[in-house]
Design an enzyme around this catalytic site. Structure first.
Site, short mmCIF file in Angstrom:
data_model
loop_
_atom_site.label_atom_id
_atom_site.label_comp_id
_atom_site.label_asym_id
_atom_site.label_seq_id
_atom_site.Cartn_x
_atom_site.Cartn_y
_atom_site.Cartn_z
N ASN A 219 -14.19 5.69 4.96
CA ASN A 219 -14.38 4.64 5.97
C ASN A 219 -13.46 4.79 7.18
O ASN A 219 -13.85 4.44 8.30
CB ASN A 219 -14.20 3.25 5.35
CG ASN A 219 -15.36 2.91 4.43
OD1 ASN A 219 -16.48 3.40 4.61
ND2 ASN A 219 -15.11 2.09 3.43
N TYR B 142 -5.22 -1.15 9.51
CA TYR B 142 -5.86 -0.98 8.20
C TYR B 142 -6.87 0.14 8.32
O TYR B 142 -7.44 0.40 9.37
CB TYR B 142 -6.47 -2.28 7.64
CG TYR B 142 -5.40 -3.24 7.19
CD1 TYR B 142 -4.82 -3.13 5.93
CD2 TYR B 142 -4.91 -4.20 8.06
CE1 TYR B 142 -3.80 -3.98 5.53
CE2 TYR B 142 -3.88 -5.05 7.67
CZ TYR B 142 -3.34 -4.93 6.40
OH TYR B 142 -2.31 -5.75 6.02
N ASN C 45 -9.93 0.93 7.54
CA ASN C 45 -11.33 0.90 7.99
C ASN C 45 -11.49 0.70 9.50
O ASN C 45 -12.60 0.81 10.01
CB ASN C 45 -12.10 -0.19 7.23
CG ASN C 45 -12.18 0.13 5.75
OD1 ASN C 45 -11.73 1.17 5.30
ND2 ASN C 45 -12.74 -0.78 4.98
N TYR D 29 0.81 -1.23 0.00
CA TYR D 29 0.00 0.00 0.00
C TYR D 29 0.84 1.27 0.00
O TYR D 29 0.31 2.37 -0.09
CB TYR D 29 -0.93 0.01 1.21
CG TYR D 29 -1.93 -1.12 1.17
CD1 TYR D 29 -2.96 -1.13 0.21
CD2 TYR D 29 -1.85 -2.17 2.06
CE1 TYR D 29 -3.87 -2.17 0.16
CE2 TYR D 29 -2.77 -3.22 2.02
CZ TYR D 29 -3.77 -3.21 1.06
OH TYR D 29 -4.66 -4.24 1.00
N HIS E 210 -4.57 6.13 -0.96
CA HIS E 210 -5.18 5.97 0.37
C HIS E 210 -4.16 6.20 1.49
O HIS E 210 -4.54 6.31 2.64
CB HIS E 210 -5.76 4.56 0.48
CG HIS E 210 -7.15 4.51 1.03
ND1 HIS E 210 -7.98 5.62 1.13
CD2 HIS E 210 -7.88 3.48 1.53
CE1 HIS E 210 -9.14 5.25 1.65
NE2 HIS E 210 -9.11 3.97 1.91
#
Length: 194
Positions: free
Chosen positions: A113, A64, A66, A14, A19
Site C-alpha cells: 500500500n 503512516y 498508506n 511500530y 513494516h
C-alpha cells in the site's frame, strides 16, 4: 541530489516491526554517514548529507505507510528531483526471506500500500527501489497483523545483516552501479547451515 526514502509508520508502537524496515535502513545509513534525520519537511523527518560523494536527503515519511506518497510527492516537487534517477525507495517485502534484498529499477506496487500510494502520487512506477525481505506471512495470519509484528531474536540478527547489505546496495546505486547491485543482491542466498 538524491532522495532516499525509507517507508514505515511513525510512533513508538511500530518501531522494530516488519513494516518499518525502511525506517531501519535509513537509521543505519544515517548512523554510518553521521546524518541527523530530525528536520521536518513535507510531513517527513529528513536529513541532508553526503554518501559516496553524492548529496542525499534521507527521508522517513510521517504520514503512516498508506499515505507515504503524499509526503514523498511534496519533497520531490520541492527539491525538483527526477524520480527515475534521483529517488530511491526502501521498504518491506513479504515475498522475500528475512533479510534478503531485491533491487528494482521500476515496477508495480505488488500489493504494497505504501508503494501504491507513491505511484498514485507521482503518476509513475518508474523509480528505483530496494525491497527488504521480512519473511512470508504464516497461513491463517492476518496480513496487517503480520507486517505489524516484531521479529524474533534469530530474525533480528538476519535483519541486521540485511540492513548492512541494503546500505551497501544504496552506496552502489549512488555510484551508478544499478546493474552490479542487482547482480549482487537479487540472487537467493542460501540459509546458513546450523
Amino acid at each position: 541530489m538524491y532522495i532516499i526514502a525509507g517507508l514505515g509508520n511513525p510512533t513508538l508502537q511500530y518501531e522494530g516491526t516488519r513494516h518499518n524496515v525502511g525506517f531501519d535502513v535509513i537509521d543505519t545509513l544515517a548512523e554510518k554517514y553521521n546524518i541527523s534525520v530530525d528536520a521536518r519537511k513535507s510531513r517527513a523527518f529528513i536529513g541532508k548529507g553526503m554518501i559516496e560523494g553524492q548529496k542525499v536527503i534521507l527521508v522517513k515519511p510521517q504520514t503512516y505507510m498508506n499515505l507515504s506518497g503524499e509526503s514523498i510527492r511534496g519533497l520531490v516537487d520541492y527539491y525538483k528531483i527526477d524520480v527515475e534517477h534521483e529517488l530511491l525507495v526502501i521498504y518491506d517485502d513479504i515475498s522475500l526471506d528475512v533479510g534478503q534484498l531485491r533491487i528494482r529499477k521500476k515496477g508495480s506496487a505488488g500489493g504494497h500500500n505504501g508503494i501504491k500510494n507513491i505511484i498514485a502520487n507521482l503518476g509513475t512506477q518508474n523509480f528505483p527501489r530496494i525491497k527488504v525481505g521480512v519473511g512470508e506471512k504464516p497461513k491463517k495470519y492476518d496480513l496487517a497483523d503480520y507486517v505489524l509484528s516484531h521479529f524474533s531474536k534469530a530474525e533480528r540478527e538476519l535483519m541486521e545483516e540485511g540492513y548492512q547489505k541494503a546500505v551497501k546496495a544504496v552506496e552502489m546505486l549512488l555510484d551508478g552501479e544499478m546493474e552490479a547491485a542487482m547482480n549482487e543482491y537479487n540472487r537467493k542466498v542460501k540459509p546458513k547451515e546450523a
